[in-house]
Design a protein around this motif. Structure first.
Motif, short mmCIF file in Angstrom:
data_model
loop_
_atom_site.label_atom_id
_atom_site.label_comp_id
_atom_site.label_asym_id
_atom_site.label_seq_id
_atom_site.Cartn_x
_atom_site.Cartn_y
_atom_site.Cartn_z
N HIS A 1 4.41 1.76 8.27
CA HIS A 1 5.44 2.21 7.53
C HIS A 1 5.02 3.69 7.30
CE1 HIS A 1 6.43 -1.98 6.54
NE2 HIS A 1 7.39 -1.44 6.02
N THR A 2 6.14 4.48 6.81
CA THR A 2 5.95 6.26 6.46
C THR A 2 6.03 6.22 5.27
OG1 THR A 2 7.00 6.47 8.90
CG2 THR A 2 6.90 8.21 7.27
N ASN A 3 5.14 7.22 4.54
CA ASN A 3 5.11 7.49 3.08
C ASN A 3 5.20 8.85 3.14
OD1 ASN A 3 4.43 7.61 0.43
ND2 ASN A 3 2.53 7.40 0.43
N THR B 1 0.83 -1.18 0.02
CA THR B 1 0.01 0.15 -0.24
C THR B 1 0.97 1.24 0.20
OG1 THR B 1 -1.67 -1.27 1.35
CG2 THR B 1 -1.81 1.19 1.31
N VAL B 2 1.96 1.26 0.93
CA VAL B 2 2.83 2.41 1.14
C VAL B 2 3.45 2.57 -0.38
CG1 VAL B 2 4.88 3.35 2.21
CG2 VAL B 2 3.26 2.29 3.35
N ARG B 3 3.92 1.34 -0.90
CA ARG B 3 4.45 1.64 -2.33
C ARG B 3 3.61 2.12 -3.38
NH1 ARG B 3 7.94 -3.24 -5.42
NH2 ARG B 3 8.72 -2.10 -7.09
N GLU B 4 2.47 1.66 -3.35
CA GLU B 4 1.56 2.17 -4.44
C GLU B 4 1.43 3.44 -4.25
OE1 GLU B 4 -0.70 1.90 -8.00
OE2 GLU B 4 0.93 0.44 -7.03
N LEU B 5 1.30 4.04 -3.06
CA LEU B 5 1.02 5.47 -2.83
C LEU B 5 2.09 6.13 -3.26
CD1 LEU B 5 -1.21 5.26 0.34
CD2 LEU B 5 -1.92 5.76 -1.89
N GLN B 6 3.26 5.69 -3.15
CA GLN B 6 4.54 6.54 -3.21
C GLN B 6 4.83 6.48 -4.74
OE1 GLN B 6 7.81 4.13 -1.42
NE2 GLN B 6 7.45 5.16 0.49
N LEU B 7 4.52 5.47 -5.54
CA LEU B 7 4.49 5.55 -6.92
C LEU B 7 3.30 6.31 -7.73
CD1 LEU B 7 5.54 1.82 -7.57
CD2 LEU B 7 6.98 3.72 -7.68
N HIS B 8 2.36 6.47 -7.00
CA HIS B 8 1.18 7.23 -7.31
C HIS B 8 0.44 8.14 -6.54
CE1 HIS B 8 1.11 4.53 -11.02
NE2 HIS B 8 1.09 3.44 -10.41
N PRO B 9 1.29 9.11 -6.35
CA PRO B 9 0.76 10.09 -5.23
C PRO B 9 -0.61 10.90 -5.48
CG PRO B 9 3.09 10.61 -6.17
CD PRO B 9 2.52 9.73 -6.95
#
Length: 705
Positions: free
Chosen positions: A229-231, A150-158
């Motif tokens: 985790h932190t985003n 979830t964190v990674r997807e939000l990092q890739l697609h703000p």
């Protein structure tokens, strides 16, 4: 007759009946002992004290102590009775061997079996704990994966920052199939403020949370699997994903195991704070699914524990929660043998390794049973042989020496039985020989008594002459011979001989010589009868001439008779002499005997004239000697039993030593001379067995006044 067997006067003979009687006697003694009486008294008091409590009364203060003392004494009594019964049981060697085999064979098997059972119980318990921890770790990693994705997807697609909950649900559906519900993500700002409705309901983040945390947390509502985790590139700067461990989720975890309950650690502070709020879980969490029924007698219930590391949500302190697992071997076997679960019936397929182990176990039990039966068989062969030996000794003790033990095997015990039979046969043979020997000894005793009657009991009475003789047989009967015959008022004959050989044959030949010598010489009674016959015949009869009774003539006649009436190897040496008191004249002949001696004032004179031994050759002539005796002269005749004994150095006593003693003691009484000579001979040869017959004849002319 069979010799009697003496009855034992010591301890009673050991037997099975004796062991039983002794046990009964000791039980009776125990019943009258102070311990039994004390137990009866305490039992009565304990029962009297327990009756009021049975009716609802209050227990007495001293009742517990009294019951404890009664229990201890009762235990001691039971132990004593067991030992007494064991004493009777273990008297039989068979029972001892069986007990020894049980201790050496059965008990180790039971111990090994018990150890294997305990090991299997511990193995299944730890395996169940491993499966639980592994399953929880897998789900914890899945929660972490959902949070990370979830964190990674939000990092890739703000631009999808508002779709965070949807993304979390999407990834949760991928890692947690249908039925594993309850995975939610909560979004917070970098300052910790909630950015979503769920976060506002959950509350503020704990200050101890760090980026990348994955683990089990303990909250007020219960336990949960958490990942944080932190985003920094998304709208929600911090994301917390939780998977609550509800009863439903525990049912999913417990489905392959059985039942699971998560207790509380003693390290978690559950006391209310100043605001009245309790920290930590409020109750024990448990699965609701029931434990499956047992599939077999060995499918027992197993209870074990797993230690799960948790983190307190409020303090961040690491704690340990104990998870109690209740399972069965059948459930764990389905997991353990999962590789065998194939085909239309995977449950049955997973059972065949256990069936194989069961078959092996049954095989081992059959081998153990066969070993036990073989040991019993060997035990019976050993105890049977021992019992046969015991019965055999009982027969021997009763004097039944013809009893034989049956030999059934071909081993060392059979050799012992054969040895016992050989021993009893030898004893029986020895008893027969003993009876024969006793019979022979009785006959020899009779022969000894008869032979004593052949020796002169009263010495002849001739004026101016004292005469004595003595014979000491080396055995029961003697082969030596001596005799005195009264030939007239002033005449007497004396004879001394030594028969070849020893024992009863020599004694019989000696009796023959006695009878012949006495028959060949006229006695005083014969001369008186002849005188009466001559006087009555008017001169037709004549008195026996002196020539007919001369020693040489008598010896010739005796030799002729013995030669024709005895075996060729039988012969005798013989000294015969006739003494005339009026003329103090001694006529003699010596047929191969040791030459007697006349010891007097003129020295020692040996009487050697004669001839060969009698009975060995037919035509033998004998010379006759004549010696004039003087007052004080001592005539001594002896057998080789006096002169031939040897001392410890092999030196014979000898005639020279004898003659010196006779010269030194010739004036002493004849009885003292006998004692002196015999004592000297015995001292010379030592205290051993007398080697030969000892005979000594002494005659002394009275000294002139």
């Amino acid at each position: 007759t069979m010799p009697t067997v003496e009855t034992q006067t010591g301890p009673p003979q050991a037997s099975a009946a004796h062991a039983r009687a002794r046990t009964r006697r000791m039980l009776v003694d125990l019943r009258h002992s102070w311990l039994f009486k004390l137990i009866l008294g305490l039992g009565a008091v304990t029962l009297a004290a327990a009756l009021p409590m049975a009716w609802g009364g209050a227990p007495l203060a001293w009742y517990s102590g009294l019951r404890f003392v009664f229990t201890v004494l009762m235990f001691l009594l039971i132990v004593r009775v067991v030992f007494l019964l064991a004493n009777e049981t273990l008297w039989l060697l068979r029972n001892r061997l069986i007990l020894a085999y049980v201790f050496m064979g059965v008990v180790p098997v039971l111990l090994i079996g018990g150890m294997l059972a305990i090991g299997a119980y511990m193995f299944y318990g730890q395996y169940a704990a491993y499966l639980l921890l592994n399953s929880m770790n897998e789900r914890t990693q899945n929660v972490g994966a959902v949070n990370t994705l979830t964190v990674r997807e939000l990092q890739l697609h703000p631009e999808r920052a508002n779709d965070g909950p949807l993304l979390s649900d999407y990834y949760a559906s991928y890692y947690f199939p249908r039925g594993y519900g309850g995975v939610h993500s909560y979004f917070y700002s970098s300052s910790g403020k909630p950015n979503s409705e769920g976060a506002r309901q959950l509350g503020a983040l704990s200050p101890w949370l760090r980026n990348g945390f994955v683990g089990v947390i303990a909250q007020t509502e219960g336990y949960a699997l958490a990942s944080f985790h932190t985003n920094s590139n998304a709208k929600g700067d911090q994301i917390l994903t939780l998977y609550p461990l509800s009863s439903r989720n525990l049912d999913q975890l417990a489905q392959p195991l059985g039942q699971i309950s998560m207790g509380l650690s003693g390290f978690v502070d559950l006391s209310p704070d100043r605001a009245g709020i309790t920290r930590g879980p409020a109750a024990v969490l448990a699965s609701t699914a029931p434990l499956p029924p047992r599939s077999s007698i060995f499918d027992i219930q197993i209870t074990t524990w797993a230690f799960i590391p948790v983190t307190d949500w409020n303090t961040g302190k690491a704690e340990t929660v104990i998870a109690t697992i209740t399972t069965r071997p059948s459930l764990l076997n389905n997991q353990l043998f999962a590789s065998f679960q194939s085909g239309p019936n995977p449950t049955a397929a997973s059972r065949w390794p256990l069936v194989l182990l069961g078959v092996i176990a049954v095989g081992f039990l059959i081998i153990e049973l066969f070993s036990f039966l073989a040991g019993m068989r060997l035990t019976r062969t050993i105890t049977g042989a021992v019992n046969d030996l015991y019965v055999g000794t009982e027969h021997i003790n009763r004097g039944e020496f013809d009893h034989r033990i049956p030999v059934r095997t071909r081993d060392q015990l059979a050799a012992l039985e054969i040895s016992f039979n050989t021993m009893t046969a030898s004893i029986q043979r020895l008893l027969i020989e003993q009876r024969e020997k006793q019979k022979l000894e009785n006959e020899l005793n009779i022969a000894h008594e008869v032979q004593i009657q052949l020796f002169p009991r009263i010495p002849p009475r001739v004026a101016g002459l004292e005469i004595q003789g003595r014979c000491l047989p080396a055995r029961v009967v003697s082969g030596d011979y001596y005799d005195f015959v009264q030939l007239g008022p002033e005449r007497v004959s004396l004879a001394l001989g030594d028969i070849s050989g020893k024992g009863i044959s020599a004694a019989l030949l000696m009796a023959t010589i006695v009878a012949a010598v006495r028959a060949y010489q006229p006695s005083q009674a014969d001369l008186a009868a002849s005188a009466v016959a001559v006087a009555g015949s008017g001169g037709l009869l004549t008195m026996p001439s002196e020539e007919e009774s001369r020693p040489a003539q008598l010896m010739t006649r005796l030799n002729h008779q013995l030669f024709h009436s005895t075996p060729p190897e039988k012969y005798a040496t013989l000294f015969y002499a006739a003494y005339d008191g009026e003329r103090r004249e001694l006529r003699y002949t010596n047929a191969g005997h040791l030459p007697p001696a006349v010891v007097g004032a003129r020295g020692v004179r040996r009487l050697e004239r004669g001839g060969m031994v009698v009975g060995l050759f037919e035509d033998v002539s004998f010379e006759e000697g004549k010696v004039q005796l003087e007052p004080g002269d001592l005539l001594a005749a002896w057998s080789d039993g006096i002169t031939e004994p040897e001392n410890e150095y092999g030196v014979e006593f000898g005639e020279e030593r004898l003659l010196q003693m006779l010269e030194a003691h010739r004036t002493r009484p004849l009885a003292e001379i006998f004692a002196t000579v015999l004592t000297a001979v015995h001292d010379w040869s030592g205290n051993g067995e007398q080697p030969d017959d000892i005979t000594l004849v002494l005659a002394r002319i009275a000294a002139a006044n």
